[in-house]
Design a protein around this motif. Structure first.
Motif, PDB file in Angstrom:
ATOM      1  N   LYS A 273      -0.280  -3.710  -0.171  1.00  0.00           N
ATOM      2  CA  LYS A 273      -0.752  -4.516  -1.301  1.00  0.00           C
ATOM      3  C   LYS A 273      -2.278  -4.502  -1.368  1.00  0.00           C
ATOM      4  O   LYS A 273      -2.862  -4.429  -2.456  1.00  0.00           O
TER       5      LYS A 273
ATOM      6  N   TRP B 131      -3.535  -1.228  -3.008  1.00  0.00           N
ATOM      7  CA  TRP B 131      -3.448  -1.149  -4.466  1.00  0.00           C
ATOM      8  C   TRP B 131      -4.347  -2.162  -5.155  1.00  0.00           C
ATOM      9  O   TRP B 131      -4.678  -1.993  -6.332  1.00  0.00           O
TER      10      TRP B 131
ATOM     11  N   TRP C  81      -1.476  -5.146 -10.984  1.00  0.00           N
ATOM     12  CA  TRP C  81      -0.439  -4.412 -10.263  1.00  0.00           C
ATOM     13  C   TRP C  81       0.577  -5.378  -9.669  1.00  0.00           C
ATOM     14  O   TRP C  81       0.227  -6.440  -9.164  1.00  0.00           O
ATOM     15  N   GLU C  82       1.821  -4.992  -9.723  1.00  0.00           N
ATOM     16  CA  GLU C  82       2.894  -5.733  -9.069  1.00  0.00           C
ATOM     17  C   GLU C  82       3.414  -4.839  -7.949  1.00  0.00           C
ATOM     18  O   GLU C  82       3.905  -3.735  -8.185  1.00  0.00           O
ATOM     19  N   VAL C  83       3.261  -5.290  -6.697  1.00  0.00           N
ATOM     20  CA  VAL C  83       3.548  -4.454  -5.537  1.00  0.00           C
ATOM     21  C   VAL C  83       4.708  -5.036  -4.735  1.00  0.00           C
ATOM     22  O   VAL C  83       4.689  -6.223  -4.389  1.00  0.00           O
TER      23      VAL C  83
ATOM     24  N   SER D  99       7.146  -4.076  -1.244  1.00  0.00           N
ATOM     25  CA  SER D  99       7.279  -3.193  -0.092  1.00  0.00           C
ATOM     26  C   SER D  99       8.312  -3.769   0.853  1.00  0.00           C
ATOM     27  O   SER D  99       8.425  -4.996   1.001  1.00  0.00           O
TER      28      SER D  99
ATOM     29  N   TRP E  38       8.213   1.434  -0.976  1.00  0.00           N
ATOM     30  CA  TRP E  38       7.353   0.563  -1.766  1.00  0.00           C
ATOM     31  C   TRP E  38       7.368   1.005  -3.232  1.00  0.00           C
ATOM     32  O   TRP E  38       7.615   2.145  -3.561  1.00  0.00           O
TER      33      TRP E  38
ATOM     34  N   VAL F 192       5.101   0.176  -6.882  1.00  0.00           N
ATOM     35  CA  VAL F 192       3.927  -0.418  -7.513  1.00  0.00           C
ATOM     36  C   VAL F 192       4.028  -0.213  -9.010  1.00  0.00           C
ATOM     37  O   VAL F 192       4.182   0.914  -9.477  1.00  0.00           O
TER      38      VAL F 192
END
Length: 270
Positions: free
Chosen positions: A220, A223, A231-233, A235, A264, A266
């Protein structure tokens, strides 16, 4: 916000139904047999063949292990564009084209620094005249890497790629990928790499350079360095699935005894 990511079912590969899948090998080239016998410790050509079959069938499943694979198949089927960075032989692109029932695969792009891998992929699958994906032999660190495709790629896949570099190089990679994506909510970069519960750098003795394994938190942080919208991360760490087949050596080449793999996803979020 794209909400279509809610825990889709992972698709099981059906690789043995395509016309260019060869269930058996009549004969292996002599240099190949010699390499495997001397390098791996296998004892006979039949053992070499069995080993190749086993690893081949595992390789077909790599991209389909992603938790968003069914969504990727659907989006590719509808014509969206996907880039496989570090595509090697292009085996993941071919599986995706098969699962999406693509007639031409012209919306798929493979990039690898080794052009010989691309040619070997055509030889392996015997489809140079029929597989329509675009292959690019360039480094992602080149300033003009896919410059003509900036802002036009919907999805990017990085399979066992990011962990080959240090954090600084990874920042340069994701910044470049951010510029390739279509600037709208739902564009996605996804992948998998060797990871650890505590992310950080490590020195890969077998390769001779510094690498970086991510935790759920550090991916995270990586990014967050990309200045391309929000951004939506997501993992998720899991056990490294080939650790049992590699035995005690697996901890060594991963830079320690923590055997983890992360998947993951993103997404651009506006």
């Amino acid at each position: 916000m794209d909400t279509s990511s809610d825990q889709p079912t992972i698709m099981t590969p059906a690789c043995n139904t395509v016309e260019w899948y060869r269930p058996t090998l009549d004969q292996l080239p002599a240099p190949t047999v010699e390499l495997f016998l001397q390098y791996t410790g296998l004892k006979s050509e039949n053992e070499v063949k069995d080993h190749i079959y086993k690893i081949r069938d595992k390789a077909w499943q790599i991209i389909s292990l992603s938790p968003i694979y069914t969504q990727v198949v659907d989006r590719v089927r509808k014509g969206q564009t996907l880039l496989d960075l570090g595509c090697c032989f292009g085996q993941d692109l071919r599986k995706l084209a098969f699962d999406a029932e693509l007639s031409s695969a012209t919306n798929l792009i493979g990039a690898d620094i080794e052009g010989d891998f691309v040619q070997l992929g055509y030889e392996l699958f015997r489809d140079e005249d029929s597989f329509g994906a675009q292959f690019v032999t360039r480094s992602v660190f080149d300033e003009d890497f896919l410059v003509d495709r900036r802002g036009s790629i919907d999805m990017i896949y990085l399979g066992n790629f990011l962990h080959l570099f240090g954090f600084k190089e990874q920042r340069a990679i994701v910044a470049r990928l951010g510029r390739l994506l279509v600037p709208r909510a739902g564009s996605v970069v996804f992948g998998r790499n060797i990871s650890a519960e505590q992310g950080g750098p490590f020195f890969m003795e077998s390769l001779g350079w510094d690498m970086y394994r991510h935790s759920d938190q550090t991916i995270k942080e990586l990014w967050s360095t990309v200045d391309v919208g929000l951004w939506e991360v997501h993992s998720q760490l899991s056990g490294y699935e080939t650790a049992t087949t590699l035995g005690e050596r697996s901890g060594d080449w991963q830079g320690g005894d923590t055997k983890q793999m992360s998947f993951w996803v993103v997404r651009t979020d506006g």
